[in-house]
Enzyme design. Structure first.
Site, PDB file in Angstrom:
ATOM      1  N   CYS A   2       0.829  -1.192   0.000  1.00 41.53           N
ATOM      2  CA  CYS A   2       0.000   0.000   0.000  1.00 41.53           C
ATOM      3  C   CYS A   2       0.869   1.249   0.000  1.00 41.53           C
ATOM      4  CB  CYS A   2      -0.897   0.015   1.244  1.00 41.53           C
ATOM      5  SG  CYS A   2      -1.771  -1.528   1.548  1.00 41.53           S
ATOM      6  N   ARG A  47      -4.791   1.519  -0.552  1.00 38.33           N
ATOM      7  CA  ARG A  47      -4.699   0.071  -0.377  1.00 38.33           C
ATOM      8  C   ARG A  47      -4.626  -0.713  -1.685  1.00 38.33           C
ATOM      9  NH1 ARG A  47      -8.842  -4.523   1.885  1.00 38.33           N
ATOM     10  NH2 ARG A  47      -7.232  -6.060   2.380  1.00 38.33           N
ATOM     11  N   LEU A  48      -3.661  -1.640  -1.729  1.00 41.35           N
ATOM     12  CA  LEU A  48      -3.616  -2.698  -2.727  1.00 41.35           C
ATOM     13  C   LEU A  48      -3.989  -3.980  -1.996  1.00 41.35           C
ATOM     14  CD1 LEU A  48      -2.843  -3.668  -5.616  1.00 41.35           C
ATOM     15  CD2 LEU A  48      -0.535  -4.044  -4.748  1.00 41.35           C
ATOM     16  N   ILE A  50      -4.252  -7.574  -0.975  1.00 38.73           N
ATOM     17  CA  ILE A  50      -3.539  -8.836  -1.191  1.00 38.73           C
ATOM     18  C   ILE A  50      -4.025  -9.897  -0.199  1.00 38.73           C
ATOM     19  CG2 ILE A  50      -1.292  -9.963  -1.255  1.00 38.73           C
ATOM     20  CD1 ILE A  50      -1.607  -7.881  -3.436  1.00 38.73           C
ATOM     21  N   ILE A  51      -4.124  -9.528   1.073  1.00 37.34           N
ATOM     22  CA  ILE A  51      -4.593 -10.428   2.122  1.00 37.34           C
ATOM     23  C   ILE A  51      -5.890  -9.872   2.701  1.00 37.34           C
ATOM     24  CG2 ILE A  51      -4.043 -11.512   4.339  1.00 37.34           C
ATOM     25  CD1 ILE A  51      -2.210 -12.448   2.141  1.00 37.34           C
ATOM     26  N   GLU A  73       3.927  -6.907   3.934  1.00 38.32           N
ATOM     27  CA  GLU A  73       3.351  -8.197   4.301  1.00 38.32           C
ATOM     28  C   GLU A  73       4.044  -8.735   5.551  1.00 38.32           C
ATOM     29  OE1 GLU A  73       0.777  -9.175   2.780  1.00 38.32           O
ATOM     30  OE2 GLU A  73       0.875  -8.098   0.864  1.00 38.32           O
ATOM     31  N   LEU A 225       8.877 -12.546 -11.825  1.00 38.76           N
ATOM     32  CA  LEU A 225       9.669 -11.827 -12.809  1.00 38.76           C
ATOM     33  C   LEU A 225      10.818 -12.739 -13.217  1.00 38.76           C
ATOM     34  CD1 LEU A 225       9.851  -8.283 -11.131  1.00 38.76           C
ATOM     35  CD2 LEU A 225       8.159  -9.157 -12.744  1.00 38.76           C
ATOM     36  N   GLY A 331      14.212 -11.673  -7.861  1.00 35.23           N
ATOM     37  CA  GLY A 331      15.472 -12.235  -7.375  1.00 35.23           C
ATOM     38  C   GLY A 331      16.431 -11.249  -6.751  1.00 35.23           C
TER      39      GLY A 331
END
Length: 533
Positions: A2, A47-48, A50-51, A73, A225, A331
């Site tokens: 977020c 807010r994005l 996800i949970i 997270e 990715l 990565g």
């Protein structure tokens, strides 16, 4: 994932704070909310989801009068709920909510209990605590305005023109009005003399698998990715195996100037080998040049290598978002932990090698982590980085430096990481990818990208402008025409001295050509690079 904005102090208009928060609405396109406490402090959140997609709206209230906003997270949130917080009543299923309950139970001293990537602020009456994850995977800035109010923000955009001074919030720290900054993250590996652990290839493999497993925690689909380099390919291989356990197929994404780009070809091999649902994205040099202004606004940096690599990452993120994917694995961190950049093979001694790995890890938040977060969050994509898991870091950095260094000039960088996953009886990757030479992302998308970008920048900046750079830019003056052009764009959006001081340049050591491209090192198989001017 977020965007958070908090103003501590009375008198800041709530509607204005809401407007400032919207400057980073790209970080949270799903919903936004704001809360003004009875003491006049303001907490805003983009807010994005996800949970807990249904009830995880922020700010989140604790059991008492404390409120919290959080970006990131918390991977061990369920263990905390079932363990030290089992006597608390939760309002949501969001991983974020454990933060405010930990504060209520333990006061300031709880950051080391969190396993994840995060930036948060808890406000409790006139008391508050702000904290940032150990490595700075999630961004956070703080500042002061002319009336002494304190601001905390995920990006500079909301606060740069409202604070008289501001800075980057240091990773691994928390801040309270009573204690000031406190360094809570004090790993043994920060002492280079603690690199005394014997090599255990099984432990490397098992610990990285677990680091990846926890980062698949999501109520929405997760992608990866995939550049075709060692780090993203290993992440893809592990994630695809873990998802297959529950009958799911991994979606992988690569980008290049065309289908023949080094990374595009290698990523295709990996995707075919793993059986991922693979997507290839292409961009042109001209398209990359056209977004430089917008990109630098998003990145909030003028660091050359960050900008070079962020252009393809920006285009790739847009394509991923268009397909409805919100979370990707990446990565970042492996090169810093294992000495993967080509210049590491020129380290004078094992001690120098070890010190450089530590410094690179500590400074990741100024370069690769900043790029990985902001280039993807420009399109509402959360990036997760298994190599920077605390348990993996504590194990991997402390392996004896002599084990990490190439034994001969023919040995590949990150030798022990490759060996850990070189399992012929159950191969994770094709041999030609597992042992592929290090290719920096901005090179691997196609060598013409950097070469033509340098040429373009040189055409936009005169010799006279560059010669006067030290007078024009009193702090961190650019020394090439490419760097000069980026600095000019940055200063247009962020003219404050405080903004310039948040940036750190990424410069390789132990080689004659200091251009950050991997092709500036003589060990690269294609070590031809347009001379930066």
């Amino acid at each position: 994932m977020c965007g958070i904005l908090v103003v501590i102090g009375k008198g800041k208009d709530g509607e204005l704070v809401k407007e400032l928060s919207k400057r980073m609405s790209h970080r949270g396109p799903d919903e936004s909310d704001i809360y003004i406490t009875e003491n006049g402090h303001v907490l805003s959140h983009e807010r994005l989801s996800i949970i807990d997609l249904q009830s995880g709206k922020q700010p989140i209230k604790g059991s008492g009068k404390a409120y919290m906003v959080h970006n990131g997270e918390i991977y061990n949130h369920q263990q905390l709920r079932d363990g030290v917080l089992k006597d608390h009543v939760f309002r949501t299923k969001s991983d974020s909510e454990v933060i405010v309950h930990l504060y209520e139970k333990f006061g300031y001293d709880f950051c080391n209990m969190l396993d994840g990537d995060w930036a948060f602020v808890v406000v409790d009456g006139n008391d508050f605590i702000a904290g940032r994850d150990p490595l700075g995977v999630k961004p956070l800035y703080y500042g002061l305005d002319e009336r002494g109010r304190i601001y905390f923000s995920s990006e500079m955009k909301p606060i740069a023109d409202h604070c008289k001074t501001f800075s980057t919030f240091p990773p691994g720290h928390y801040y309270t009005p009573k204690t000031g900054f406190v360094k809570y993250y004090k790993p043994d590996y920060e002492d280079y003399l603690q690199a005394d652990q014997d090599l255990n290839l099984n432990l490397i493999r098992e610990t990285l698998i677990e680091a990846t497993r926890k980062r698949l925690m999501s109520d929405v689909p997760v992608g990866v990715l995939l550049s075709g380099g060692l780090d993203s390919s290993l992440t893809s291989a592990i994630a695809s195996r873990l998802l297959a356990e529950s009958g799911k197929k991994l979606q992988s994404f690569s980008i290049g100037l065309d289908a023949e780009a080094p990374d595009a070809k290698a990523a295709r091999k990996v995707a075919d080998f793993l059986g991922t649902e693979h997507h290839e994205v292409y961009f042109s040099v001209q398209e990359g040049i056209e977004i430089l202004d917008k990109l630098i606004w998003h990145l909030e940096t003028y660091d050359v290598t960050s900008i070079r690599a962020s252009v393809p990452m920006y285009f790739l993120s847009k394509a991923i978002a268009d397909l409805g994917i919100k979370v990707v694995l990446s990565g970042e961190g492996a090169d810093e932990i294992f000495g993967g950049y080509l210049y590491f093979r020129n380290a004078p001694t094992a001690i120098d090698f070890q010190k450089e790995t530590i410094e690179r890890v500590q400074k990741l938040f100024t370069a690769d982590l900043l790029r990985a977060d902001k280039a993807t969050m420009a399109h509402g994509i959360e990036t997760r980085v298994p190599f920077l898991d605390k348990a993996f870091l504590d194990m991997a950095i402390r392996i004896k430096a002599e084990e990490k260094m190439p034994k001969t000039y023919a040995d590949k960088e990150k030798y022990i990481l490759r060996k850990a996953f070189d399992t012929p009886e159950d191969p994770y990757l094709p041999q030609e990818v597992l042992w592929r030479q290090k290719e920096q992302f901005s090179d691997g998308v196609g060598y013409n990208w950097i070469d033509e970008l340098i040429t373009y920048c040189s055409s936009q900046v005169t010799d006279e402008q560059l010669s006067g750079a030290a007078v024009e830019f009193l702090y961190n003056a650019p020394t090439t025409k490419e760097a000069y052009l980026y600095r000019c764009i940055f200063n247009k959006h962020f003219p404050q001295t405080s903004a310039a001081q948040t940036v750190r340049k990424w410069i390789p050591k132990w080689q004659e050509n200091l251009d950050p491209s991997g092709r500036a090192n003589a060990a690269h198989v294609k070590s031809e690079l347009t001379t930066a001017k």
